[in-house]
Design a protein around this motif. Structure first.
Motif, PDB file in Angstrom:
ATOM      1  N   VAL A  45       0.850  -1.196   0.000  1.00 21.23           N
ATOM      2  CA  VAL A  45       0.000   0.000   0.000  1.00 21.23           C
ATOM      3  C   VAL A  45       0.881   1.240   0.000  1.00 21.23           C
ATOM      4  CG1 VAL A  45      -1.813   1.270   1.200  1.00 21.23           C
ATOM      5  CG2 VAL A  45      -1.768  -1.230   1.301  1.00 21.23           C
ATOM      6  N   THR A  65      -8.298   3.481   2.267  1.00 22.85           N
ATOM      7  CA  THR A  65      -7.169   2.549   2.310  1.00 22.85           C
ATOM      8  C   THR A  65      -7.447   1.416   3.286  1.00 22.85           C
ATOM      9  OG1 THR A  65      -5.621   4.312   1.751  1.00 22.85           O
ATOM     10  CG2 THR A  65      -4.703   2.351   2.784  1.00 22.85           C
ATOM     11  N   SER A  69      -7.593  -2.745   2.283  1.00 22.32           N
ATOM     12  CA  SER A  69      -6.337  -3.419   2.603  1.00 22.32           C
ATOM     13  C   SER A  69      -6.400  -4.077   3.982  1.00 22.32           C
ATOM     14  CB  SER A  69      -5.178  -2.403   2.562  1.00 22.32           C
ATOM     15  OG  SER A  69      -5.245  -1.540   3.693  1.00 22.32           O
ATOM     16  N   VAL A 101      -3.854  -1.149  -3.778  1.00 19.64           N
ATOM     17  CA  VAL A 101      -4.366  -2.498  -3.523  1.00 19.64           C
ATOM     18  C   VAL A 101      -5.777  -2.637  -4.075  1.00 19.64           C
ATOM     19  CG1 VAL A 101      -5.101  -4.061  -1.678  1.00 19.64           C
ATOM     20  CG2 VAL A 101      -2.896  -2.903  -1.538  1.00 19.64           C
ATOM     21  N   VAL A 104      -8.436  -7.451  -0.460  1.00 20.98           N
ATOM     22  CA  VAL A 104      -7.783  -8.364   0.477  1.00 20.98           C
ATOM     23  C   VAL A 104      -8.141  -9.790   0.094  1.00 20.98           C
ATOM     24  CG1 VAL A 104      -7.672  -9.126   2.886  1.00 20.98           C
ATOM     25  CG2 VAL A 104      -7.765  -6.684   2.354  1.00 20.98           C
ATOM     26  N   ASP A 140       0.911  -8.584  -0.703  1.00 19.99           N
ATOM     27  CA  ASP A 140       1.506  -7.761   0.366  1.00 19.99           C
ATOM     28  C   ASP A 140       2.740  -7.025  -0.132  1.00 19.99           C
ATOM     29  OD1 ASP A 140      -0.260  -7.861   2.478  1.00 19.99           O
ATOM     30  OD2 ASP A 140       0.743  -9.495   3.517  1.00 19.99           O
ATOM     31  N   ASN A 178      -2.827  -8.332   1.120  1.00 19.99           N
ATOM     32  CA  ASN A 178      -3.204  -7.325   0.131  1.00 19.99           C
ATOM     33  C   ASN A 178      -2.841  -7.821  -1.261  1.00 19.99           C
ATOM     34  OD1 ASN A 178      -4.029  -5.502   2.140  1.00 19.99           O
ATOM     35  ND2 ASN A 178      -1.963  -4.682   2.361  1.00 19.99           N
ATOM     36  N   GLU A 180      -2.634  -6.815  -5.356  1.00 21.58           N
ATOM     37  CA  GLU A 180      -2.708  -5.871  -6.474  1.00 21.58           C
ATOM     38  C   GLU A 180      -2.517  -6.674  -7.754  1.00 21.58           C
ATOM     39  OE1 GLU A 180      -0.340  -2.211  -8.621  1.00 21.58           O
ATOM     40  OE2 GLU A 180      -0.199  -2.353  -6.428  1.00 21.58           O
TER      41      GLU A 180
END
Length: 199
Positions: A45, A65, A69, A101, A104, A140, A178, A180
Motif C-alpha cells: 500500500v 485505504t 487493505s 491495492v 484483500v 503484500d 493485500n 494488487e
C-alpha cells in the motif's frame, strides 16, 4: 511506482486513531534515509511519510485505504513489508506495481516443497481481478509469478530468500493479504469488457 522487490521489514511501534484515519508509526533501519512527503509501500500500500524520527517514521492511512487493505488489522509489534518508490532509470527487477491495492485475499494453504514453498490464495473475482499462469501478481507488496490460476484462486512458489526476508514466513491458512492485480491485465479487461457477450 514500485517494483514489488521488498527492501526490508518494518515493525509497527505505535498506532493512533485520528477520526477515521490511522496514524501508523514504524521502526525501520530506513528511517534515517526518509523525508516527509516521501512515498513508501507498506504491505503493497502506497503511503506518504508525515513525520520522521531518529529510528522511526509515521504514515497516515485514510478510511478508503483501510477498507481495501489489511492495514486496519495491524497491531503494535506487527511487521510489514517495506519498499521505497522505484528510481527512474534503475533496473525493474519485479514488475510495475502502483501501490494501489485491489482487495484483500486470504491464504488457503501452504505446501512445503524440497527447498521452496507453494502458497495458495483465494480472492473475490471481478472485472480486472484476474490472474494467468506465469503472469504477475503482488501479494503484500511482493512481486510474484503465478504458478496455478483459476477464477478466485492462484498459487505462487516462494524461494528461501523471499520466505526469510518478507512476511511470507508469518502466513498461515486464513491470513489476510493485500492483492494488487497486474496493471496491464486490468487495462485489457476494461477494454474488452464492452465486447463480451451478455449472460
Amino acid at each position: 511506482m514500485f517494483t514489488g522487490i521488498i527492501e526490508t521489514l518494518a515493525t509497527v511501534s505505535h498506532i493512533r486513531k485520528d477520526r477515521s484515519n490511522l496514524d501508523i508509526t514504524l521502526e525501520s533501519p530506513l528511517a534515517r534515509e526518509l523525508k516527509i512527503d516521501q512515498s513508501l509501500a507498506h504491505n503493497g500500500v502506497c503511503l506518504t511519510v508525515v513525520a520522521v524520527g531518529e529510528d522511526n517514521y509515521t504514515v497516515t492511512a485514510v478510511q478508503e485505504t483501510l477498507n481495501r487493505s489489511n492495514l486496519g488489522s495491524l497491531r503494535e509489534g506487527d511487521r510489514v513489508n517495506l519498499e521505497r518508490a522505484m528510481v527512474l532509470g534503475a533496473r525493474l527487477d519485479g514488475h510495475i506495481v502502483q501501490g494501489h491495492v485491489d482487495q484483500v485475499g486470504h491464504c488457503t494453504h501452504i505446501d512445503q516443497k524440497d527447498g521452496s514453498w507453494l502458497f495458495g490464495f483465494e480472492y473475490e473475482p471481478g472485472p480486472g481481478r484476474i490472474t494467468i499462469e506465469k503472469g504477475s501478481i503482488t501479494v503484500d507488496g511482493v512481486s510474484l509469478t503465478v504458478v496455478d490460476s483459476a477464477p478466485g484462486h492462484f498459487s505462487v512458489a516462494i524461494i528461501p530468500y523471499t520466505y526469510e526476508h518478507t512476511r511470507f514466513r508469518e502466513y498461515r491458512p486464513g491470513s489476510p493479504v493485500n492483492l494488487e492485480f497486474d496493471m496491464i491485465g486490468k487495462y485489457v479487461a476494461r477494454l474488452v469488457a464492452p465486447h463480451q457477450p451478455a449472460d
